[in-house]
Design a protein around this motif. Sequence first.
Motif, PDB file in Angstrom:
ATOM      1  N   THR A   3       0.851  -1.187   0.000  1.00 46.44           N
ATOM      2  CA  THR A   3       0.000   0.000   0.000  1.00 46.44           C
ATOM      3  C   THR A   3       0.887   1.238   0.000  1.00 46.44           C
ATOM      4  OG1 THR A   3      -0.113   0.044   2.407  1.00 46.44           O
ATOM      5  CG2 THR A   3      -1.859  -1.135   1.250  1.00 46.44           C
ATOM      6  N   THR A   4       0.334   2.313  -0.512  1.00 48.51           N
ATOM      7  CA  THR A   4       1.078   3.567  -0.551  1.00 48.51           C
ATOM      8  C   THR A   4       0.182   4.703  -0.081  1.00 48.51           C
ATOM      9  OG1 THR A   4       2.381   5.058  -1.923  1.00 48.51           O
ATOM     10  CG2 THR A   4       0.474   4.067  -2.956  1.00 48.51           C
ATOM     11  N   LEU A   5       0.799   5.730   0.423  1.00 42.02           N
ATOM     12  CA  LEU A   5       0.074   6.915   0.856  1.00 42.02           C
ATOM     13  C   LEU A   5      -0.241   7.766  -0.371  1.00 42.02           C
ATOM     14  CD1 LEU A   5      -0.978   8.785   3.091  1.00 42.02           C
ATOM     15  CD2 LEU A   5       1.298   9.795   3.175  1.00 42.02           C
ATOM     16  N   ILE A   6      -1.521   7.967  -0.645  1.00 42.76           N
ATOM     17  CA  ILE A   6      -1.935   8.811  -1.769  1.00 42.76           C
ATOM     18  C   ILE A   6      -1.974  10.256  -1.286  1.00 42.76           C
ATOM     19  CG2 ILE A   6      -3.807   9.378  -3.352  1.00 42.76           C
ATOM     20  CD1 ILE A   6      -4.496   6.409  -3.397  1.00 42.76           C
ATOM     21  N   THR A   7      -1.249  11.114  -1.965  1.00 43.18           N
ATOM     22  CA  THR A   7      -1.169  12.516  -1.570  1.00 43.18           C
ATOM     23  C   THR A   7      -1.951  13.440  -2.498  1.00 43.18           C
ATOM     24  OG1 THR A   7       0.871  12.702  -2.836  1.00 43.18           O
ATOM     25  CG2 THR A   7       1.090  12.233  -0.480  1.00 43.18           C
ATOM     26  N   SER A   8      -2.371  12.929  -3.650  1.00 41.78           N
ATOM     27  CA  SER A   8      -3.052  13.782  -4.616  1.00 41.78           C
ATOM     28  C   SER A   8      -4.037  12.964  -5.450  1.00 41.78           C
ATOM     29  CB  SER A   8      -2.016  14.445  -5.532  1.00 41.78           C
ATOM     30  OG  SER A   8      -2.526  15.600  -6.112  1.00 41.78           O
ATOM     31  N   ILE A   9      -5.225  13.529  -5.642  1.00 39.71           N
ATOM     32  CA  ILE A   9      -6.255  12.956  -6.504  1.00 39.71           C
ATOM     33  C   ILE A   9      -6.834  14.103  -7.325  1.00 39.71           C
ATOM     34  CG2 ILE A   9      -8.511  11.824  -6.598  1.00 39.71           C
ATOM     35  CD1 ILE A   9      -7.889  10.579  -3.881  1.00 39.71           C
ATOM     36  N   ALA A  10      -7.036  13.891  -8.625  1.00 43.65           N
ATOM     37  CA  ALA A  10      -7.632  14.934  -9.471  1.00 43.65           C
ATOM     38  C   ALA A  10      -8.362  14.290 -10.638  1.00 43.65           C
ATOM     39  CB  ALA A  10      -6.561  15.885  -9.978  1.00 43.65           C
ATOM     40  N   PHE A  11      -9.452  14.916 -11.054  1.00 50.44           N
ATOM     41  CA  PHE A  11     -10.190  14.471 -12.230  1.00 50.44           C
ATOM     42  C   PHE A  11      -9.765  15.293 -13.441  1.00 50.44           C
ATOM     43  CE2 PHE A  11     -12.977  12.838  -8.911  1.00 50.44           C
ATOM     44  CZ  PHE A  11     -13.299  11.588  -9.415  1.00 50.44           C
ATOM     45  N   HIS A  12      -9.721  14.631 -14.582  1.00 50.90           N
ATOM     46  CA  HIS A  12      -9.423  15.289 -15.847  1.00 50.90           C
ATOM     47  C   HIS A  12     -10.516  16.315 -16.126  1.00 50.90           C
ATOM     48  CE1 HIS A  12      -8.753  15.751 -20.163  1.00 50.90           C
ATOM     49  NE2 HIS A  12      -7.561  15.179 -19.972  1.00 50.90           N
ATOM     50  N   PRO A  13     -10.167  17.492 -16.672  1.00 50.78           N
ATOM     51  CA  PRO A  13     -11.179  18.536 -16.870  1.00 50.78           C
ATOM     52  C   PRO A  13     -12.260  18.210 -17.896  1.00 50.78           C
ATOM     53  CG  PRO A  13      -9.057  19.221 -17.761  1.00 50.78           C
ATOM     54  CD  PRO A  13      -8.827  17.946 -17.030  1.00 50.78           C
ATOM     55  N   ASN A  14     -11.978  17.314 -18.862  1.00 44.56           N
ATOM     56  CA  ASN A  14     -13.001  17.046 -19.879  1.00 44.56           C
ATOM     57  C   ASN A  14     -13.032  15.601 -20.369  1.00 44.56           C
ATOM     58  OD1 ASN A  14     -10.644  17.180 -21.415  1.00 44.56           O
ATOM     59  ND2 ASN A  14     -11.072  19.246 -22.106  1.00 44.56           N
ATOM     60  N   ALA A  15     -12.557  14.680 -19.568  1.00 51.32           N
ATOM     61  CA  ALA A  15     -12.625  13.258 -19.910  1.00 51.32           C
ATOM     62  C   ALA A  15     -12.880  12.464 -18.634  1.00 51.32           C
ATOM     63  CB  ALA A  15     -11.323  12.799 -20.573  1.00 51.32           C
ATOM     64  N   GLN A  16     -13.274  11.221 -18.788  1.00 43.69           N
ATOM     65  CA  GLN A  16     -13.549  10.383 -17.630  1.00 43.69           C
ATOM     66  C   GLN A  16     -12.260   9.696 -17.185  1.00 43.69           C
ATOM     67  OE1 GLN A  16     -17.229   8.521 -19.408  1.00 43.69           O
ATOM     68  NE2 GLN A  16     -17.836   8.705 -17.259  1.00 43.69           N
ATOM     69  N   VAL A  17     -11.311  10.524 -16.758  1.00 42.04           N
ATOM     70  CA  VAL A  17     -10.004  10.054 -16.310  1.00 42.04           C
ATOM     71  C   VAL A  17      -9.710  10.695 -14.963  1.00 42.04           C
ATOM     72  CG1 VAL A  17      -7.524  10.049 -16.822  1.00 42.04           C
ATOM     73  CG2 VAL A  17      -9.170   9.719 -18.668  1.00 42.04           C
ATOM     74  N   MET A  18      -9.083   9.919 -14.072  1.00 40.38           N
ATOM     75  CA  MET A  18      -8.691  10.420 -12.765  1.00 40.38           C
ATOM     76  C   MET A  18      -7.224  10.068 -12.550  1.00 40.38           C
ATOM     77  SD  MET A  18     -10.171   9.348  -9.001  1.00 40.38           S
ATOM     78  CE  MET A  18      -9.190   7.877  -8.832  1.00 40.38           C
ATOM     79  N   LEU A  19      -6.519  10.955 -11.842  1.00 47.40           N
ATOM     80  CA  LEU A  19      -5.141  10.649 -11.475  1.00 47.40           C
ATOM     81  C   LEU A  19      -5.047  10.467  -9.972  1.00 47.40           C
ATOM     82  CD1 LEU A  19      -3.454  13.156  -9.952  1.00 47.40           C
ATOM     83  CD2 LEU A  19      -3.433  14.086 -12.231  1.00 47.40           C
ATOM     84  N   THR A  20      -4.115   9.627  -9.580  1.00 50.40           N
ATOM     85  CA  THR A  20      -3.703   9.534  -8.191  1.00 50.40           C
ATOM     86  C   THR A  20      -2.182   9.592  -8.182  1.00 50.40           C
ATOM     87  OG1 THR A  20      -3.507   7.112  -8.092  1.00 50.40           O
ATOM     88  CG2 THR A  20      -5.667   8.066  -7.567  1.00 50.40           C
ATOM     89  N   ALA A  21      -1.623  10.120  -7.115  1.00 54.22           N
ATOM     90  CA  ALA A  21      -0.168  10.190  -6.981  1.00 54.22           C
ATOM     91  C   ALA A  21       0.178  10.030  -5.516  1.00 54.22           C
ATOM     92  CB  ALA A  21       0.350  11.524  -7.519  1.00 54.22           C
TER      93      ALA A  21
END
Length: 194
Positions: A3-21
């Motif tokens: 497991t890792t500590l997630i420090t950032s989550i964001a949704f793409h402004p115009n697509a059904q994509v999400m990032l985690t870091a």
Amino acid sequence: MLTTLITSIAFHPNAQVMLTAGLDKTLRLFQIDGKINPKIQSVVFKDMPIYHAEFHPSGDQIVVSGRRQFFYIYDIQSGVIDRCPGIWGKEEKSLEKFSMSPCGRYIAFLGTSGTIIIVSYLTKKWYCDLKLNKTVESVDWSSDGNFIFGFGSEGEVYQFDIEKKECVKRWVDDGCIGATVFKASPNEKYYATG
């Protein structure tokens, strides 16, 4: 299972994509379908645990930062990672906290001693410094990117005009004790602190 500590989550402004870091130095992109949400790709930044990542408003690139004097810009389509060697003329030890302007023209890094460092997204060079009296805890932008709100450690809110590079309004959030985050509503009639 690792497991890792997630420090950032964001949704793409115009697509059904999400990032985690996270602190495992990995940026992950997921296709959001509401059921399986499959991973599209993972990108490892070998020399930087990631503290913050955000999509550019165009959706083509991702800004990635950590407790380093430099930051990265990842091009989603080409897969190219551009290392930006910091802010020339600035001696910030960490660029871990930032906010992209909604217009996509600026990145605001939270500096030391109450300084908001504005960098041009196009040139990646310093544009101006905006100063609060105490430490800066959080920033948020007006919907057009012409103003930035800086939130200080003692509950003071500063509204800066980016073009004029000056404070145009300042007020205290009454009853605020030890708050660390500020958010303005899209029409800028309301704000919230926490």
